[in-house]
Design an enzyme around this catalytic site. Structure first.
Site, mmCIF file in Angstrom:
data_model
loop_
_atom_site.group_PDB
_atom_site.id
_atom_site.type_symbol
_atom_site.label_atom_id
_atom_site.label_comp_id
_atom_site.label_asym_id
_atom_site.label_seq_id
_atom_site.Cartn_x
_atom_site.Cartn_y
_atom_site.Cartn_z
ATOM 1 C CB CYS A 242 55.573 39.187 39.755
ATOM 2 S SG CYS A 242 54.826 37.959 40.819
ATOM 3 C CG HIS B 168 53.763 38.940 35.772
ATOM 4 N ND1 HIS B 168 54.611 37.854 35.887
ATOM 5 C CD2 HIS B 168 52.969 38.918 36.881
ATOM 6 C CE1 HIS B 168 54.342 37.221 37.014
ATOM 7 N NE2 HIS B 168 53.353 37.830 37.635
ATOM 8 C CG ASN C 56 52.903 34.205 38.664
ATOM 9 O OD1 ASN C 56 54.069 34.570 38.479
ATOM 10 N ND2 ASN C 56 52.016 34.942 39.293
HETATM 11 O O1 UT7 Z 1 51.979 37.514 40.002
HETATM 12 C C1 UT7 Z 1 51.009 38.285 40.617
HETATM 13 C C2 UT7 Z 1 50.272 37.490 41.605
HETATM 14 N N1 UT7 Z 1 49.100 36.779 41.286
HETATM 15 C C3 UT7 Z 1 48.118 37.062 40.396
HETATM 16 O O2 UT7 Z 1 48.229 37.861 39.524
HETATM 17 C C4 UT7 Z 1 46.839 36.310 40.547
HETATM 18 C C5 UT7 Z 1 45.645 37.153 40.221
HETATM 19 N N2 UT7 Z 1 44.403 36.449 40.471
HETATM 20 C C6 UT7 Z 1 43.969 35.398 39.731
HETATM 21 O O3 UT7 Z 1 44.654 34.984 38.800
HETATM 22 C C7 UT7 Z 1 42.622 34.798 40.038
HETATM 23 O O4 UT7 Z 1 41.947 35.595 40.975
HETATM 24 C C8 UT7 Z 1 42.716 33.335 40.578
HETATM 25 C C9 UT7 Z 1 43.172 32.409 39.469
HETATM 26 C C10 UT7 Z 1 43.688 33.265 41.745
HETATM 27 C C11 UT7 Z 1 41.337 32.853 41.030
HETATM 28 O O5 UT7 Z 1 40.408 32.979 39.974
HETATM 29 P P1 UT7 Z 1 38.986 33.636 40.240
HETATM 30 O O6 UT7 Z 1 38.243 33.570 38.983
HETATM 31 O O7 UT7 Z 1 39.234 35.001 40.844
HETATM 32 O O8 UT7 Z 1 38.348 32.629 41.266
HETATM 33 P P2 UT7 Z 1 37.780 32.923 42.706
HETATM 34 O O9 UT7 Z 1 38.861 33.193 43.673
HETATM 35 O O10 UT7 Z 1 36.646 33.913 42.586
HETATM 36 O O11 UT7 Z 1 37.132 31.531 43.066
HETATM 37 C C12 UT7 Z 1 35.993 31.015 42.351
HETATM 38 C C13 UT7 Z 1 35.669 29.653 42.922
HETATM 39 C C14 UT7 Z 1 35.608 29.615 44.445
HETATM 40 O O12 UT7 Z 1 34.588 28.716 44.806
HETATM 41 P P3 UT7 Z 1 33.128 29.245 45.237
HETATM 42 O O13 UT7 Z 1 33.357 30.121 46.431
HETATM 43 O O14 UT7 Z 1 32.616 29.993 44.046
HETATM 44 O O15 UT7 Z 1 32.403 27.977 45.520
HETATM 45 C C15 UT7 Z 1 36.933 29.047 44.850
HETATM 46 O O16 UT7 Z 1 36.895 28.371 46.082
HETATM 47 O O17 UT7 Z 1 36.698 28.738 42.554
HETATM 48 C C16 UT7 Z 1 37.180 28.068 43.732
HETATM 49 N N3 UT7 Z 1 38.584 27.778 43.527
HETATM 50 C C17 UT7 Z 1 39.004 26.660 42.920
HETATM 51 N N4 UT7 Z 1 38.337 25.604 42.397
HETATM 52 C C18 UT7 Z 1 39.076 24.628 41.816
HETATM 53 C C19 UT7 Z 1 39.659 28.532 43.857
HETATM 54 N N5 UT7 Z 1 40.787 27.918 43.469
HETATM 55 C C20 UT7 Z 1 40.409 26.755 42.878
HETATM 56 C C21 UT7 Z 1 41.113 25.688 42.274
HETATM 57 N N6 UT7 Z 1 40.403 24.661 41.756
HETATM 58 N N7 UT7 Z 1 42.465 25.688 42.167
#
Ligand code: UT7
Length: 332
Positions: free
Chosen positions: A117, A257, A287
């Protein structure tokens, strides 16, 4: 007005996004997710996805032609084309060579740059240095991606985040006090595992087993990337600003970004700057990796949020882990 100091400045901008739009509600029909989750956790509402026959060089070519028109120059006026992409048309030839040929930019140097990115900002800094050194006159720097091709559409942790698109900038020499004042690039290769596509390279050539295990698809440890970004980017922006000889409060706009609205909000809080100084368009595109900064820059210029004479900072991070920031005075 000539200041006598030769810098590289952006003389033309162009973007392109595919016409096909995928909303959060569309995604909720494909995987176990919801508009509410995606909006509150990321800020994304829609993304544009390449059609079945659309590839990275197609997106790049349209953005490139628009940037050349905006600069009022032709393809043969270029000396260099850099395409920043993690989703090239193929391993080689470089997508930059494919774009060079299709543009009709005969004999113009062309190479791809892979910093995920961060590729566009890495490319801008690289080309800017070559221009400031007098090695080339005019360069076309493109960030173009079709991440939709690398995603496991059944994986809700990644599929809701990404979009496709391209942005291009024509860089040329300026002596009127505008242009690039500083660049700061960095990487932490020890964190390469947090965002990767494992199969398809020399370590793990494509095989039916790799495909079965979906190792040819993008893997991301979202929380790890999030933490790396919020720990690294505010300091990086400060470094680019200090190297330019400015103070943070002199900066008119920051073009970050577009990976997650919460990452941008964390930058706002850590830098003690008003949210209005940050350009945000993640809601529309998701993204788009290397295309994200030029897309946001283009829209901010179009909307009059960035005007001639403004001090701006472009800042990106991505797989690698890579990061790059560039401070410039807008000259168009
Ligand atoms: O370009 C550079 C590359 N990428 C990035 O910069 C991404 C950086 N990271 C992020 O933006 C965030 O970490 C994410 C958006 C990917 C995830 O958000 P988060 O607040 O860190 O969520 P999490 O991974 O802690 O997940 C929280 C919960 C989980 O469920 P449990 O274990 O709490 O029951 C996940 O399974 O949300 C669940 N979850 C979803 N639920 C609904 C993960 N993805 C989804 C989804 N829809 N799409």
């Amino acid at each position: 007005m000539s200041t006598g100091v030769l810098r590289a400045g952006i003389q033309g901008l162009g973007v392109y996004v595919p016409t096909r739009v995928l909303t959060n509600d569309d995604l909720a029909k494909m995987v176990d997710t919801s508009d509410e989750w995606i909006t509150t956790r990321t800020g994304i509402k829609r993304r544009h996805i390449a059609g079945p026959d659309e590839v990275t060089s197609d997106l790049a070519l349209i953005a490139a032609r628009r940037a050349l028109d905006d600069a009022g120059i032709g393809p043969r006026d270029l000396d260099l084309i850099i395409v920043g992409t993690a989703t090239p048309d193929m391993f080689f030839p470089a997508t930059a060579c494919l774009v060079q040929d299709r543009l009709g930019a005969k004999q113009v140097g062309a190479f791809d740059l892979l910093a995920a990115c961060s590729s566009f900002v890495y490319g801008l800094i690289t080309a800017g240095q070559l221009i400031a050194a007098g090695a080339v006159q005019r360069a076309l720097v493109i960030g173009a991606e079709t991440l939709s091709r690398l995603i496991d559409w059944e994986d809700r942790r990644t599929s809701v985040l990404i979009g496709d698109g391209a942005g291009a900038a024509v860089l040329g020499p300026v002596t009127d006090g505008t242009g690039i004042y500083s660049g700061a690039v960095g990487a932490d290769g020890s964190a390469g595992d947090v965002l990767k596509v494992q199969a398809g390279g020399s370590r793990m050539p494509i095989s039916s087993e790799a495909i079965e295990r979906k190792l040819h698809r993008a893997y991301m440890d979202g929380q790890a990337v999030f933490k790396l970004a919020v720990r690294t980017i505010p300091g990086l922006i400060k470094e680019a600003v200090a190297r330019a000889g400015w103070t943070l409060d002199q900066v008119d706009r920051i073009v970050p970004h577009q990976a997650n609205l919460r990452i941008i909000e964390s930058m706002v809080a850590q830098l003690h700057l008003p949210m209005e100084k940050f350009v945000v368009n993640i809601q529309e595109y998701g993204n788009t990796s290397a295309a994200s900064v030029p897309l946001a820059l283009y829209e901010a210029v179009q909307a009059g949020q960035i005007r001639r004479g403004d001090r701006i900072v472009l800042a990106a991070f991505g797989g690698g882990f890579t990061y790059a920031a560039c401070a410039m005075i807008w000259g168009k």
